[in-house]
Write an enzyme that holds these catalytic residues in place. Structure first.
Site, PDB file in Angstrom:
ATOM      1  CG  HIS A 293       1.928  -0.335   2.180  1.00 58.41           C
ATOM      2  ND1 HIS A 293       1.372   0.339   1.200  1.00 58.41           N
ATOM      3  CD2 HIS A 293       1.094  -0.919   1.717  1.00 58.41           C
ATOM      4  CE1 HIS A 293       1.438  -0.796   0.062  1.00 58.41           C
ATOM      5  NE2 HIS A 293       1.256  -1.888   0.350  1.00 58.41           N
TER       6      HIS A 293
ATOM      7  CD  GLU B 201       1.705   3.915   1.320  1.00 60.03           C
ATOM      8  OE1 GLU B 201       2.335   4.048   2.544  1.00 60.03           O
ATOM      9  OE2 GLU B 201       1.585   2.835   0.841  1.00 60.03           O
TER      10      GLU B 201
ATOM     11  CB  CYS C  82       4.576  -3.258  -0.198  1.00 55.26           C
ATOM     12  SG  CYS C  82       3.651  -4.474  -0.644  1.00 55.26           S
TER      13      CYS C  82
HETATM   14  N1  GLN Z   1       1.598  -8.004  -4.237  1.00 62.07           N
HETATM   15  C1  GLN Z   1       2.141  -6.551  -4.667  1.00 62.07           C
HETATM   16  C2  GLN Z   1       3.341  -7.047  -5.697  1.00 62.07           C
HETATM   17  O1  GLN Z   1       3.720  -7.819  -5.574  1.00 62.07           O
HETATM   18  C3  GLN Z   1       2.714  -5.693  -3.395  1.00 62.07           C
HETATM   19  C4  GLN Z   1       1.404  -5.582  -3.047  1.00 62.07           C
HETATM   20  C5  GLN Z   1       1.699  -3.897  -2.420  1.00 62.07           C
HETATM   21  O2  GLN Z   1       2.402  -2.951  -2.791  1.00 62.07           O
HETATM   22  N2  GLN Z   1       0.267  -3.697  -1.358  1.00 62.07           N
HETATM   23  O3  GLN Z   1       3.943  -5.947  -6.394  1.00 62.07           O
END
Ligand code: GLN
Length: 206
Positions: free
Chosen positions: A183, A185, A86
């Site tokens: 995610h 994890e 992410c």
């Molecule tokens: N929206 C977050 C970002 O732009 C990422 C979100 C996440 O890691 N769950 O950094």
């Protein structure tokens, strides 16, 4: 031979990744240390690194200020396996745009030839879970947890698309570098962490 697997511990889902990585090492029967990576020195002896989800602007800015950005980029470009989750996948990208505010001038590692749309599926309250499939790495069913998740809007020719959801790219791979919008994890399923650790293990033995 013991593996040193780091979790970038600046901000975000650090403890969850420590736990998933430790569990995955135990399940694989691989001897390894899971290391909290906070400083440039901590990066030096790693065999692999997880860039956790969280807030990419904070993770990028702090890594830049504490001097880790440069050594992280060098180690990854020299072949150290990395799993970017992410915000971690955002960190690996060349260009990040936010769905609402457009181009963000945030510090990025610029490792992968991908363009990203941040918060692609909406903000926190639009978070969701969905089945995703990563057939090419033998993970056909995975519970994808998407929290303010990005999607990949464009990939260079050398980047493999591992998974799409609703027509949008949500997992990618190039050599030893993997990125997911969801995610792993936050699930009980350690299969993606295990896949990554096998990559770290074989890259160390080569
Ligand atoms: N929206 C977050 C970002 O732009 C990422 C979100 C996440 O890691 N769950 O950094």
């Amino acid at each position: 031979m013991s593996l040193n697997v780091g979790i970038l511990s600046i901000q975000g889902d650090v403890q969850e990744n420590v736990l998933s990585t430790q569990t995955a090492l135990d399940e694989l029967g691989i001897d390894g240390n899971v290391i909290d990576v906070k400083t440039p020195e901590d990066v030096m002896n790693l065999d692999g690194l997880i860039l956790p989800g969280g807030e990419s602007t904070t993770i990028g800015q702090m890594s830049l200020v504490n001097g880790s950005m440069k050594i992280l980029k060098e180690k990854i470009e020299n072949g150290m396996p990395v799993l970017g989750i992410c915000a971690g996948m955002i960190m690996l990208s060349k260009t990040a745009n936010d769905r609402v505010v457009g181009k963000t001038n945030q510090p990025l590692l610029d490792i992968l030839d991908i363009k990203l749309e941040r918060n692609s599926f909406g903000r926190q309250r639009e978070s969701f879970e969905a089945d995703v499939s990563m057939e090419s790495i033998d993970i056909p069913n995975f519970n994808g947890i998407f929290i303010r998740a990005p999607s990949v809007s464009d990939v260079g020719s050398d980047v493999e698309v591992l998974s799409k959801f609703n027509g949008r790219i949500v997992a990618i791979k190039k050599d030893n570098v993997i990125g997911t919008a969801f995610h792993p994890e936050l699930t009980e399923d350690t299969s993606l962490h295990k896949y990554f650790l096998n990559l770290v293990n074989s890259s160390k033995s080569n």
